[in-house]
Design an enzyme around this catalytic site. Structure first.
Site, PDB file in Angstrom:
ATOM      1  N   LYS A  53       0.842  -1.208   0.000  1.00 40.27           N
ATOM      2  CA  LYS A  53       0.000   0.000   0.000  1.00 40.27           C
ATOM      3  C   LYS A  53       0.873   1.252   0.000  1.00 40.27           C
ATOM      4  O   LYS A  53       0.634   2.194  -0.746  1.00 40.27           O
ATOM      5  CB  LYS A  53      -0.946  -0.021   1.215  1.00 40.27           C
ATOM      6  N   GLN A  97      -4.811  -1.593   9.542  1.00 43.15           N
ATOM      7  CA  GLN A  97      -4.766  -2.932   8.941  1.00 43.15           C
ATOM      8  C   GLN A  97      -5.381  -3.965   9.891  1.00 43.15           C
ATOM      9  O   GLN A  97      -5.065  -3.997  11.081  1.00 43.15           O
ATOM     10  CB  GLN A  97      -3.304  -3.296   8.613  1.00 43.15           C
ATOM     11  N   ASP A 120     -11.159   2.969   3.978  1.00 43.78           N
ATOM     12  CA  ASP A 120     -11.386   1.518   3.897  1.00 43.78           C
ATOM     13  C   ASP A 120     -12.883   1.206   3.859  1.00 43.78           C
ATOM     14  O   ASP A 120     -13.289   0.090   3.522  1.00 43.78           O
ATOM     15  CB  ASP A 120     -10.791   0.840   5.137  1.00 43.78           C
TER      16      ASP A 120
HETATM   17  N1  GUN Z   1      -7.179  -6.992   6.113  1.00 42.29           N
HETATM   18  C1  GUN Z   1      -7.504  -7.748   5.035  1.00 42.29           C
HETATM   19  N2  GUN Z   1      -8.003  -6.968   4.054  1.00 42.29           N
HETATM   20  C2  GUN Z   1      -7.987  -5.704   4.516  1.00 42.29           C
HETATM   21  C3  GUN Z   1      -8.366  -4.454   3.974  1.00 42.29           C
HETATM   22  O1  GUN Z   1      -8.852  -4.327   2.836  1.00 42.29           O
HETATM   23  N3  GUN Z   1      -8.189  -3.370   4.782  1.00 42.29           N
HETATM   24  C4  GUN Z   1      -7.682  -3.478   6.031  1.00 42.29           C
HETATM   25  N4  GUN Z   1      -7.566  -2.360   6.742  1.00 42.29           N
HETATM   26  N5  GUN Z   1      -7.316  -4.614   6.568  1.00 42.29           N
HETATM   27  C5  GUN Z   1      -7.473  -5.719   5.813  1.00 42.29           C
END
Ligand code: GUN
Length: 283
Positions: A53, A97, A120
């Protein structure tokens, strides 16, 4: 006839070219979009996601601010950090995350993220807006899935859409997005009786259950669009999806590979949401 392979890596690359241009114009006007990425603990998969990311932010000119917290951080400390980020004018998006360590209440953390910076789309306000059809940040993986279905050229309107999995991150939100696109949606999960025959009726099949090669060719309708959201790490270190790609591709009209399908599009949607949030600063 073998299926069209929906190349998420390529689509993501093209999207980044557009976003880079947009971000350069924003920077000229004095606004550099910023994303805060919060990672708690040392989950290896999460570390890879967070690094990717950050890297992709850099490629399009978005500032990323990384917060790596020890596994032992308290829930209150994490809440305090998010409250600060909510108030920080350089931060347009906040990403925590998941999963979080067990001693931290995930819902409280997601509740704390300002809906204005919830790139998100996991805050309950964002989820409510998604369900009612209001303008909101679309959750990244579900939004990426819709883009890939559109890439296949198949219209979602009126189609039988079957989603395998009911997680808050993928299964539930993608179901509402498909509904927004006028699909007829069925959600299957671990207690569903006879998933096979339901899946076999799908014009559009989304697999997000986390079981390698769960979807075999006998579960797929001839000519279906098959989207594989699975990221299953195998013993040999390789990554494989929820779909038996080699056999299903002989039957489907279009299919996403793993890796190189949904994954890159998830990150693209995150960048798009961060830019959308930063645009608020230009009004
Ligand atoms: N863990 C697995 N997929 C995601 C996601 O798209 N965003 C976040 N913040 N955590 C995750």
């Amino acid at each position: 006839m073998a299926a069209i392979i929906l190349d998420g890596s390529e689509l993501a690359k093209q999207n980044r070219i557009e976003m880079k241009k947009q971000v350069s114009q924003m920077i000229e006007k004095g606004v550099t979009p910023g994303l805060a990425v919060v990672l708690v603990g040392e989950n290896p998969a999460s570390q890879i996601y967070v690094n990717t990311k950050k890297k992709m932010c850099g490629r399009v000119g978005i500032n990323s601010y990384e917060y790596l917290l020890d596994e032992s951080v308290s829930e209150q400390e994490l809440v305090d950090l998010i409250v600060n980020l909510n108030e920080d004018d350089n931060v347009d998006g906040i990403l925590v995350q998941l999963p979080l360590p067990k001693h931290i209440n995930e819902n409280r953390i997601l509740d704390t993220i300002s809906p204005l910076k919830d790139v998100d789309g996991f805050n309950p306000v964002s989820v409510g807006r998604l369900v009612t059809g209001a303008d909101c940040y679309l959750p990244c993986t579900p939004a990426g899935i819709i883009e890939l279905i559109k890439l296949s050229g198949v219209s979602i309107k009126g189609k039988n859409c079957v989603v395998l999995g009911r997680s808050n991150i993928v299964g539930k939100p993608v179901s509402f997005l498909l509904l927004r696109e006028h699909g007829t949606v069925t959600i299957c999960h671990s207690r569903t009786v006879d998933i096979r025959s339901i899946a076999k009726n799908a014009d559009i099949l989304v697999a997000a259950i986390g079981i390698p090669h769960f979807v075999t060719d006998d579960m797929v309708k001839e000519g279906a669009v098959v989207i594989d959201v699975g990221i299953n790490r195998m013993e040999d270190g390789s990554v494989t999806g929820d779909v038996d790609f080699d056999n299903v591709k002989e039957k489907a009209y279009a299919i996403t590979p793993v890796p190189g399908g949904v994954g890159p599009m998830t990150i693209t949607m995150l960048l798009r949401n961060t830019i959308k949030s930063a645009l608020r600063r230009m009004d």
